[in-house]
Write a protein that holds these residues in place. Structure first.
Motif, PDB file in Angstrom:
ATOM      1  N   TYR A  61      45.140  47.744  42.624  1.00 20.63           N
ATOM      2  CA  TYR A  61      45.555  46.482  43.250  1.00 20.63           C
ATOM      3  C   TYR A  61      47.076  46.425  43.392  1.00 20.63           C
ATOM      4  O   TYR A  61      47.597  45.922  44.397  1.00 20.63           O
ATOM      5  N   THR A  62      47.792  46.956  42.418  1.00 23.10           N
ATOM      6  CA  THR A  62      49.256  46.900  42.456  1.00 23.10           C
ATOM      7  C   THR A  62      49.892  48.149  43.075  1.00 23.10           C
ATOM      8  O   THR A  62      51.109  48.193  43.228  1.00 23.10           O
ATOM      9  N   LYS A  71      42.949  45.985  48.692  1.00 28.99           N
ATOM     10  CA  LYS A  71      43.622  45.073  47.757  1.00 28.99           C
ATOM     11  C   LYS A  71      42.843  43.763  47.641  1.00 28.99           C
ATOM     12  O   LYS A  71      42.718  43.209  46.550  1.00 28.99           O
ATOM     13  N   LYS A  72      42.317  43.271  48.751  1.00 27.36           N
ATOM     14  CA  LYS A  72      41.511  42.042  48.724  1.00 27.36           C
ATOM     15  C   LYS A  72      40.250  42.251  47.885  1.00 27.36           C
ATOM     16  O   LYS A  72      39.856  41.377  47.112  1.00 27.36           O
ATOM     17  N   HIS A  74      39.867  44.479  45.467  1.00 23.77           N
ATOM     18  CA  HIS A  74      40.285  44.608  44.067  1.00 23.77           C
ATOM     19  C   HIS A  74      40.556  43.226  43.471  1.00 23.77           C
ATOM     20  O   HIS A  74      40.134  42.939  42.348  1.00 23.77           O
ATOM     21  N   LYS A  75      41.250  42.396  44.227  1.00 25.84           N
ATOM     22  CA  LYS A  75      41.571  41.051  43.731  1.00 25.84           C
ATOM     23  C   LYS A  75      40.292  40.263  43.458  1.00 25.84           C
ATOM     24  O   LYS A  75      40.191  39.571  42.436  1.00 25.84           O
ATOM     25  N   GLU A  79      39.254  38.777  39.817  1.00 30.92           N
ATOM     26  CA  GLU A  79      38.951  37.358  39.590  1.00 30.92           C
ATOM     27  C   GLU A  79      37.554  37.161  39.013  1.00 30.92           C
ATOM     28  O   GLU A  79      37.362  36.319  38.145  1.00 30.92           O
TER      29      GLU A  79
END
Length: 82
Positions: A61-62, A71-72, A74-75, A79
């Motif tokens: 993600y980073t 990335k979306k 992973h986020k 969450e």
């Protein structure tokens, strides 16, 4: 059951950054993340800790070269697992 056979540990090896820090094949990473996201209800904190898969998702993600689409994803996993 896949989780009992250390599926997340094996999946981690396939999608983690390469030794030089670059990211592997985006199609493979996307398919693996999609598959794991579909199993999300079966994955618990013990699975994440044992496999360290959650740490990998945070690292991806980073990662500065990760795609915005991944990335979306992973986020969303971060969450759900928090």
């Amino acid at each position: 059951p896949l989780l009992e056979s250390e599926f997340l540990t094996v999946a981690k090896k396939w999608i983690k950054p390469l030794k030089d820090g670059s990211l592997g094949n985006v199609t493979l990473r996307t398919k693996m993340i999609d598959g794991i996201a579909s199993m999300n209800r079966e994955i618990d904190n013990d699975d994440l800790k044992r496999s360290e898969f959650g740490k990998l998702i945070m690292a991806l993600y980073t990662h500065k070269k990760e795609t915005p689409e991944l990335k979306k994803k992973h986020k969303a996993l971060i969450e759900q697992w928090s």
